[in-house]
Design an enzyme around this catalytic site. Sequence first.
Site, PDB file in Angstrom:
ATOM      1  N   GLY A 350     -15.476 -34.010  -8.441  1.00 37.50           N
ATOM      2  CA  GLY A 350     -15.407 -32.576  -8.168  1.00 37.50           C
ATOM      3  C   GLY A 350     -15.750 -31.812  -9.424  1.00 37.50           C
ATOM      4  N   ALA A 351     -15.189 -32.280 -10.554  1.00 37.64           N
ATOM      5  CA  ALA A 351     -15.409 -31.638 -11.841  1.00 37.64           C
ATOM      6  C   ALA A 351     -14.942 -32.581 -12.935  1.00 37.64           C
ATOM      7  CB  ALA A 351     -14.632 -30.322 -11.924  1.00 37.64           C
ATOM      8  N   GLU A 353     -13.439 -32.629 -17.066  1.00 35.32           N
ATOM      9  CA  GLU A 353     -12.832 -31.775 -18.088  1.00 35.32           C
ATOM     10  C   GLU A 353     -13.361 -31.997 -19.504  1.00 35.32           C
ATOM     11  OE1 GLU A 353     -11.231 -34.277 -16.433  1.00 35.32           O
ATOM     12  OE2 GLU A 353      -9.922 -35.411 -17.775  1.00 35.32           O
ATOM     13  N   ASN A 354     -14.659 -32.287 -19.682  1.00 32.30           N
ATOM     14  CA  ASN A 354     -15.208 -32.452 -21.030  1.00 32.30           C
ATOM     15  C   ASN A 354     -14.721 -31.294 -21.906  1.00 32.30           C
ATOM     16  OD1 ASN A 354     -17.014 -34.525 -19.884  1.00 32.30           O
ATOM     17  ND2 ASN A 354     -17.955 -32.737 -18.924  1.00 32.30           N
ATOM     18  N   HIS A 386      -7.246 -26.828 -12.772  1.00 33.14           N
ATOM     19  CA  HIS A 386      -7.050 -28.261 -13.026  1.00 33.14           C
ATOM     20  C   HIS A 386      -7.769 -28.670 -14.319  1.00 33.14           C
ATOM     21  CE1 HIS A 386      -6.723 -32.559 -11.540  1.00 33.14           C
ATOM     22  NE2 HIS A 386      -7.674 -32.672 -12.465  1.00 33.14           N
ATOM     23  N   GLU A 387      -9.033 -28.292 -14.429  1.00 30.10           N
ATOM     24  CA  GLU A 387      -9.812 -28.723 -15.587  1.00 30.10           C
ATOM     25  C   GLU A 387      -9.328 -28.037 -16.866  1.00 30.10           C
ATOM     26  OE1 GLU A 387     -11.402 -31.267 -14.913  1.00 30.10           O
ATOM     27  OE2 GLU A 387     -11.482 -31.003 -12.744  1.00 30.10           O
ATOM     28  N   HIS A 390      -6.339 -29.661 -18.347  1.00 29.46           N
ATOM     29  CA  HIS A 390      -6.657 -30.879 -19.104  1.00 29.46           C
ATOM     30  C   HIS A 390      -7.029 -30.580 -20.559  1.00 29.46           C
ATOM     31  CE1 HIS A 390      -6.542 -34.186 -16.273  1.00 29.46           C
ATOM     32  NE2 HIS A 390      -7.460 -33.697 -15.465  1.00 29.46           N
ATOM     33  N   GLU A 409      -3.754 -37.297 -14.591  1.00 34.10           N
ATOM     34  CA  GLU A 409      -4.286 -36.667 -13.379  1.00 34.10           C
ATOM     35  C   GLU A 409      -3.175 -36.057 -12.521  1.00 34.10           C
ATOM     36  OE1 GLU A 409      -7.041 -35.739 -13.167  1.00 34.10           O
ATOM     37  OE2 GLU A 409      -8.268 -37.095 -14.365  1.00 34.10           O
TER      38      GLU A 409
HETATM   39 ZN   LIG Z   1      -8.293 -34.301 -13.618  1.00 40.27          ZN
END
Ligand SMILES: [Zn+2]
Length: 965
Positions: A350-351, A353-354, A386-387, A390, A409
Site C-alpha cells: 500500500g505504501a 515508510e522510507n 501509518h507511514e 513509522h 507494524e
Molecule cells: Zn507499516
Amino acid sequence: MGKGFYISKGVGIVGVILGAGAVATIIALSVVYSQEKAKNNEVKPTEPGTTTNPTATATTPTPSNETWDQYRLPKTLEPIHYDVTLRPHLKRDPVNGLYIFTGESTFHFKCVEDTDLILIHSNKLNYTTQANGHTATLTSVSGAEAPQIKNSFLWDVTQYLVLQLNGKLTKDSEYKLYTKFHGELADDLGGFYRSEYKEGNETKIVATTQMQPTDARKAFPCLDEPAMKSYFNISLIHDYGMVALSNGAERESVNITIDGEKLVKTSFEMTEKMSTYLLAFVVCDFGYIESTSDKTLIRIFARKSAINAGQGAYALNKTGPILKFFEKYYNSSYPLPKSDQIALPDFNAGAMENWGLITYRETALLYDERFSSNSNKERIATIIAHELAHMWFGNLVTLRWWNDLWLNEGFASYVEYLGGDNAEPDWGVKDLIVLSDVHRVFAVDALASSHPLSSKEEDIQKPEQISELFDAISYSKGASVLRMLSDFLTEEIFTMGLRTYLKEFAFGNAVYTDLWRHLQMAVNQTGTVLPDTLENIMNTWVLQMGFPVVTINTTTGEVRQQHFLLDPDSNVTTPSDYNYEWIVPMKWQKKEAVQPTFWLTKKSNSTEIMKVTGSDWVLANINVTGYYRVNYDDGNWDRLLNQLATDHRIIPVINRAQLVDDAFNLARAKIIPTVWALKTTTYLNKELEYMPWASALNNLDFFSLMFDRSEVYGPMQDYLRKQVTPLFYHFKNITGNWTNVPKGHMDQYNQVNAISLSCKTGLEECQDLVKSWFQQWMTTGNNSIHPNLRSTVYCNAIAAGGAKEWEFAWLEFKNSTIASEAEKLRSALSCTKQPWLLNRYLEYTLDPNSIRKQDATSTIVYIANNVVGQPLAWDFVRDRWYYIFTEYGGGSFSFSNLINGITKRFSTEFELKELRQFKEDNSDEGFGSGTLAVDQSIERTIANMKWIAENEENVLEWFRAETKA
Ligand SMILES: [Zn+2]
Ligand SMILES: *[C@@H]1O[C@H](CO)[C@@H](O)[C@H](O)[C@H]1NC(C)=O
Ligand SMILES: *[C@@H]1O[C@H](CO)[C@@H](O)[C@H](O)[C@H]1NC(C)=O
Ligand SMILES: *[C@@H]1O[C@H](CO)[C@@H](O)[C@H](O)[C@H]1NC(C)=O
Ligand SMILES: CC(=O)N[C@H]1CO[C@H](CO)[C@@H](O)[C@@H]1O
C-alpha cells in the site's frame, strides 16, 4: 509497510456486494496462514544457515557450512558510511535490450573482530573487475594496512558478495571497499525497479525502489540487516529536467558528461544514521506541490496530469497536521528537513515508510473529489498517518531483527487511527479499528492453524521467512493488542513509556521487551496497580496464538475463559507455555453503570459482583478495547436482546456491533444456537448506525453463500428487506430525496449499506432509483452518481439491466484513466444476471488486452460471487486449468485466491464430487500455489455441508416466523 501489502482495506464497502465480504476474507486468510504454517514447518532447525545450533549443524550431512552459508551476517564488521552513486537508464540498453542501472559504491567500515573474510549482501548485481583482478578494491582508512583480496565470488543462496583476504582485517581499524556494478532495472517491484505509465501518447519510465525487507542488496552491495545502521551519501545521475529524489534533501545538482552524454548528477545531504531497508531512490518526470510545516518541507509527487488535476492537494493538506500530531504524541521533533511523498503507478505494498521519501500506490495517496469515495479518502488519511508514525517508531528506533516486525507494524496500524482521527476529527475513525482490524484478525486467529505474534529470532532467517511475517497477525492483531495495552494503562502512561523508549534508543535498535521495560517504568512511576508485571500480562497475548472467549454467568457470578476456536472439532497442535490462558483486562458495565476494570487472571474466577437481578444485564468488553470474545448465560443473553429490542441506544454502538459479531461466531463455534445469533439482528429495523449494520452484513454474508440457491433464500430476503426498509427511508429522508450527501462519515458508509441491501433484497423503490441514475448517465453521458454510491449503483443497475447496460459500463471501464473508477466498474461488470454476458466476461479475463493480468483472478472471483456466475466460473476454470496454470503461473496470479473464490459456495455432495474429480484430473500438472487451497476447499465443502445439515431447517423456520408477523 502500509497494510495494503497483505490485504486491501475494505472499510465502508463492506456489504456493497453481499457475498464478497468477510467470509471471503476469512477463507482467503485462513489459507494464507495454513500455507505459512506449512512453510514454517519445513524450516528444519538443523539446516545449515542457522547460527544457533552448532551441535546439530555439525552432525548434519551438508556439503558446506562456511560462513557464507549462514543467512545472518557475522559480527566482524560495522558500517560507518556509504557513498553511493546510481544511474538508472530509462531507455533500453542497445546491447542486451534490458533496462539497467549502473552504480559505484564506497563502503566505509570498521572491523570489530579480526577476520580474513568480508561478507556483504549483494543480489542480482554484476560487478566490474577492478585493477586488482577482483570485484572490489579494499583500502585502509585508519589503523592497520589493508590485506590483499585473495579470492572473490558471489554466493547466490545467501545473497553475498564474498571476499576472501590473504591477511586479517584488524579490530578497530577502518577500511573502505570500492565496487562498480550494474543490475537490471526490471519491472519486478523489488529493489531498484521500473514502473511505466502513459502520458498522452508517450510511455514514461519511473525508476524507483522498494527495499523492505531485503532488497537494498539488489540496488548496491550493503550490510542489509536492520541493525546495521549507517549514514548514506547518495547521488543519482539522470537526464536534465528529470526529478531525482532520495531520503536526504537535495544538496547540489551539477551538469556532467559521461561518454559524450550530457547528464546531471544530483547529490543529497547525508542521511541520519538509518537502516538499509528504509532507503529510497527515485528518478522520474513527475510534477509536485509543496508547503512547509514549521521548518519541514512537505512535497507530494505524482504523474504530472494527476498533480495538475489537484489530486495531491488532500495529502498535502493533511501531512503537516499529522506530522505535528505525532511530534506531540512521541514528544520528539521530526528529525529530517523534508518529508516527500510520492504516488507510483506500479507499487506492490500500500505504501512504504522510507525515511523522508515515502512511496505509495496511487490509490493510497491521490484524492479526486469527482471520483473518490469517502472510503477512498479515509484510506488516504489513515495510510499517511501509518507511514508518518513509522518515521519515529520503526525509522528513528528500529527493531533489531525482523522477528519483532509485529511490534513495528502493529504499532503503526494502531496509531494510524489516532493520526487519522487527528486529521479528520469528525469521522470517528478510531472506532473503525474494531471492524477493520479486530474483527478481521479474530477470523484468522480463531483457527487452529494460527500463530503467535512473536517469533524467535533464529526461526526467521531467509528472505521468504521474513516476507511471510507481513501478515494479518502482525498488522491487525499487533494493533488490537497494543490498543488494549494502551487502554488498560491509559494513554497517558502508554505515551510516557513510549517517549522514554524512543529517547533511549533514538538512531539505534531495540527488541520488543525494551518497550515493555519502559512502559513498566511508567507504571511504577505513576503508582499504577496491575495484577502482574506488564511483561507477564503481555506474554499471554504475544507468545501464544489465539484469544479467549470469556463466559460470564450472571447467576453464579462465575467468569471463565477458554481458547476460542471457530471450528470446535479442530485440533490445536501448537503447544503453549501459557496453557492457552490469558490475563484479561475486562471493562464492563451493569446496565448503564460502568464498573471498575475486572482482571480475569485464571481459567475461572467467581465473584459476587457479576451477579445481577431483575431485568439488569451485564455487558463486557466495552467498546471492544479487549482482544477477546464474550459469552453469557442464557438469562443474560435474553436480557441483552430485550434491551436491544426496547431501547438499543442504552448499549454503546460498538458493543451493538460486537454483540452481533460475537453471537454469530459463537454460533459457528457451536457454543450457542444459530437462531440466537439471528436474534441479534431483529432490532436492526430500528438501528441507524453504521457499525452494527456492517457487522451484521459481514456475518450474514455466510448465510447468503450457503442459502442463495435454496428455499431458505426467499424467506431470508423477505426478512432482510423488512429489516432494511426503514433504513432506506431514513436515508431518503435525511438526504432530501437522495439529493444531498449525509453529513457524517459513518452515515455515508451506512447509506451505501442501506442502498445495497435494499436493492439486493428486492425493494422496488431502490431498484428503480439506481436504474434511473444509471440510465441518466447512459443517456446524457454525464455521470452525476455520487462517488460514495457508485460501486453499489453500478452493480445493482447492471444486475437489473441487460446487454446495453453492460456494454456501456464496459466502454467506461476501458476508457477510464482513474484507477479507483476503473476498479469500481470492473467489479460491477460481474453483477449481471445474464449468463452469456458472464461467460464472455470470463473469456475477457484471459485476454490481457481486455483485463490486465494482475486483475484476472480477482475478476473471475467477482464473477463467482454472483450466484449466476458461480457455476460458469467453476466450469471455466476447470476447462482452462491447464492454460491458466501454464500461462499465468507465478507472478501476481494467485491460485489460492482463485480456487477459494470459486469454491466458497460449495456445500453439496455433487460439488464435493466435482471438486475431488478436479483434483484428480489435474494431479499431473498440479495446482502450484493453489495446492493447499484445493485440499482446504474440500475440507470447507464438507464443513459447509455439515453446517447446512445442522442449521437449514431451524434457520428456514426462523426466517419464516419472523416474516409472518
Ligand atoms: Zn507499516
Ligand atoms: C549479469 O550477468 C549475468 C551472467 O553473465 C547475465 O546473464 C545478466 O544478463 C547480467 N545482468 C545484467 C543486468 O547485465
Ligand atoms: C498522439 O498521436 C496522435 C496520432 O498518432 C497525434 O496526432 C498526436 O499529435 C499525438 N499527441 C501527442 C501529444 O504527441
Ligand atoms: C546544464 O545543462 C542544461 C542543458 O543540458 C543547461 O540548460 C543548463 O544551463 C546547464 N546548467 C549549468 C549550470 O551549466
Ligand atoms: C562439513 C563441514 O564443512 N563441516 C565443518 C563445519 O564447521 C566446523 C567448524 O567451523 C568444521 O570443523 C567442520 O569441518
